[in-house]
Every structure is written in C-alpha cells, then in structure tokens.
Design a protein around this motif. Sequence first.
Motif, PDB file in Angstrom:
ATOM      1  N   ASN A  41       0.889  -1.257  -0.070  1.00  0.00           N
ATOM      2  CA  ASN A  41      -0.124  -0.084  -0.013  1.00  0.00           C
ATOM      3  C   ASN A  41       0.730   1.431  -0.037  1.00  0.00           C
ATOM      4  N   ASP A  42       1.990   1.147   0.333  1.00  0.00           N
ATOM      5  CA  ASP A  42       2.972   2.441   0.542  1.00  0.00           C
ATOM      6  C   ASP A  42       3.812   2.287  -0.927  1.00  0.00           C
ATOM      7  N   PRO A  43       3.289   3.226  -1.858  1.00  0.00           N
ATOM      8  CA  PRO A  43       4.418   3.427  -2.977  1.00  0.00           C
ATOM      9  C   PRO A  43       5.817   3.579  -3.111  1.00  0.00           C
ATOM     10  N   PHE A  44       6.258   3.857  -1.780  1.00  0.00           N
ATOM     11  CA  PHE A  44       7.749   4.000  -1.698  1.00  0.00           C
ATOM     12  C   PHE A  44       8.184   2.849  -1.179  1.00  0.00           C
ATOM     13  N   ASP A  45       7.637   1.883  -0.597  1.00  0.00           N
ATOM     14  CA  ASP A  45       8.112   0.708   0.004  1.00  0.00           C
ATOM     15  C   ASP A  45       8.837  -0.008  -0.671  1.00  0.00           C
ATOM     16  N   SER A  46      10.249  -0.325  -0.482  1.00  0.00           N
ATOM     17  CA  SER A  46      11.162  -1.274  -1.135  1.00  0.00           C
ATOM     18  C   SER A  46      11.460  -0.681  -2.307  1.00  0.00           C
ATOM     19  N   LYS A 199      11.896   2.117   5.458  1.00  0.00           N
ATOM     20  CA  LYS A 199      10.589   2.695   5.181  1.00  0.00           C
ATOM     21  C   LYS A 199      10.692   4.327   5.828  1.00  0.00           C
ATOM     22  N   SER A 200       9.510   5.006   5.411  1.00  0.00           N
ATOM     23  CA  SER A 200       9.590   6.472   5.945  1.00  0.00           C
ATOM     24  C   SER A 200       9.255   6.333   7.284  1.00  0.00           C
ATOM     25  N   THR A 201       9.695   7.591   8.006  1.00  0.00           N
ATOM     26  CA  THR A 201       9.193   7.665   9.109  1.00  0.00           C
ATOM     27  C   THR A 201       7.715   7.527   9.835  1.00  0.00           C
ATOM     28  N   HIS A 202       7.133   8.321   8.679  1.00  0.00           N
ATOM     29  CA  HIS A 202       5.561   8.122   8.850  1.00  0.00           C
ATOM     30  C   HIS A 202       4.947   6.860   9.146  1.00  0.00           C
ATOM     31  N   TRP A 203       5.727   5.688   9.006  1.00  0.00           N
ATOM     32  CA  TRP A 203       4.901   4.497   9.138  1.00  0.00           C
ATOM     33  C   TRP A 203       5.730   3.874  10.604  1.00  0.00           C
ATOM     34  N   SER A 204       6.256   4.615  11.013  1.00  0.00           N
ATOM     35  CA  SER A 204       7.053   4.041  12.410  1.00  0.00           C
ATOM     36  C   SER A 204       5.841   3.676  13.476  1.00  0.00           C
ATOM     37  N   TYR A 205       4.658   4.099  13.606  1.00  0.00           N
ATOM     38  CA  TYR A 205       3.839   3.467  14.452  1.00  0.00           C
ATOM     39  C   TYR A 205       3.719   2.073  14.313  1.00  0.00           C
ATOM     40  N   GLU A 206       3.938   1.729  13.208  1.00  0.00           N
ATOM     41  CA  GLU A 206       3.734   0.349  13.056  1.00  0.00           C
ATOM     42  C   GLU A 206       4.819  -0.903  13.681  1.00  0.00           C
ATOM     43  N   GLN A 207       6.018  -0.084  13.870  1.00  0.00           N
ATOM     44  CA  GLN A 207       7.062  -1.143  14.722  1.00  0.00           C
ATOM     45  C   GLN A 207       7.004  -2.602  14.012  1.00  0.00           C
ATOM     46  N   GLU A 208       7.420  -2.381  12.750  1.00  0.00           N
ATOM     47  CA  GLU A 208       7.341  -3.551  11.856  1.00  0.00           C
ATOM     48  C   GLU A 208       8.445  -4.398  11.868  1.00  0.00           C
ATOM     49  N   PHE A 209       8.293  -5.602  11.713  1.00  0.00           N
ATOM     50  CA  PHE A 209       9.469  -6.694  11.493  1.00  0.00           C
ATOM     51  C   PHE A 209       9.009  -7.277  10.399  1.00  0.00           C
TER      52      PHE A 209
END
Length: 286
Positions: A41-46, A199-209
Amino acid sequence: MGSRFLQDPPEFLYKYMPWNEGAKKTISEGTLLWSDPRRWNDPFDSLPYQPLITIEALRGTDEGRELIRKYRAKNRIRGAEWVRHKRVHERWLSNALYENVLMDEYASRGILSLSAAPMNLLMWSHYADHHRGIMLELSPHRDPRVPHGVVSEDNQDEIILWSAENLYSQGVVYCDDRPEFRYPVVDGDEYKNSLYFTKSTHWSYEQEFRSIRLSGPGVFPYAQRDRLISIICGLRMSDEAFRECVDAVYTRNKDIGSSIRVFKAEETTARYAVYAPGHLRLGLKT
C-alpha cells in the motif's frame, strides 16, 4: 552500517488481519501470506530512488552492455546521435535497468509483515477491519543461528526455509531518506537489506518486523504449533464471528495438540486504549 539492518525480533510479535477466509485458514491450516512487495500500500516501500546511471557504468557489466546493444539496435542509433543525446540515452537506459533489476528481484521474494506493537489502535483500524478482525500473538524464532548448524552452500536453502517457517524476522529501519539504487551492486546483502528493511518515518507507529521467503510471494505453512500463542479478537467483532473463531481454535488445538488461546478485546474507560481481559500481559485495564 553493516549492523543497521540486523535488529532481531523481540519475544513476541503480532499480526493484525481482517476476519475472512484467509484468517480462518491461518487457524485451520496453519498458513500465512508472504506478500508481493510490488503490491504494497506504500508506493515508496522497497523502491529506492533512482540516480542517473552513466553509459560508462553500464559498459562495466555484461548486463549493461547487452542493454545498450539492444537499445541501439532497436532505435537504430548511430555514433553521432549517440554522443549528441548522451543524457537522454542514459536516462532511458537507467529507467530500463531499474525496472529489470528490481522487478526480477521482487518477483523472487515474499514478505511477511509483523508488528511489535500489540493492541495498537491504528493497527486495529488499518489492518484488522476497523477492530472487527483479529490479532495473532506470535513467538518468533529469535536467534539467526538455527538448529541446522553452520550455514553452507549445501544447507543454505534449508536454513532459509526453516527460518521463514519459524517466523525469524528483522526490524524495519524508519528514516526520512530513501535508499539509493546502486549499479553495479557491490555489497549485495547489505544493499538488499536496505531495500526491504527501510521505510519512511511516517510508518514508524507500525514497529514492523519482516520475514523474507526466497521462493516468491504466496500463502505458505508456518510452524503454528510452536509459534502461535493466542488470538485476540477485535473490539467490534460480532458475537457470531467470535464463536466461529473460538470453535476454529478449539478444533485446531485438538488436531495438532497445540494450546492456542482466544481473547476478546475490550475498551478501557478513561484512555484511548483497548485491552484483552484474562491475558497475562495484554489484560491490564489502564
């Protein structure tokens, strides 16, 4: 920079999902979806930013030389025109190489996205059908060393598969700058890590692994009996769906000898928060 993308997972990770056929199979069949990076869903991801690749750099690799040869033959570009419009040609060739290299790379990868943020209101809303879905509580394998011993060419594929099935994952790095598409690639592993774990800091709330499979995207089995601890059902899940989830887990526990537990999220009184009554760690009503 070498250790920047080697953040091992915490003791527990979480997967938010809507209550649909895929979620039901996650319980009944012990499968999870490793996604296609090209469809996120994030066009910048990867997707790294693309600098201009010079013709001199392209001529330094077999792939680059072949790309130039085909481009010139197709467009019938002679010497004078080749020199006169060098920047135009470099831009077209850079775009073509960018597409070829990245699309081939992404077609061979499947990514499982997990979160270190339990009971997160945004995650419930964005990924679990506005609190009508579920959150899996998972216990991933945490040590990059695996029971197969030392990695070698003979067992590398087996180790990678075992790691994915046991949900070994690494943390995403959040920053403001995109990684750069480099050609030719000098440090392959570090470069690929920068693609998949930035990823962008905008997505940091996800704390993704993220857990990566090298067999491409798709639905695959995982070590459910060892890795799935509990399922928390969303605050807005219907009574009918909740009973369906409880029944599915009961049947699965009986079939494979697991001890998966089911909880139902409730809202707190004074704070913007949800909790899971009866859960040892997520059951505190604050």
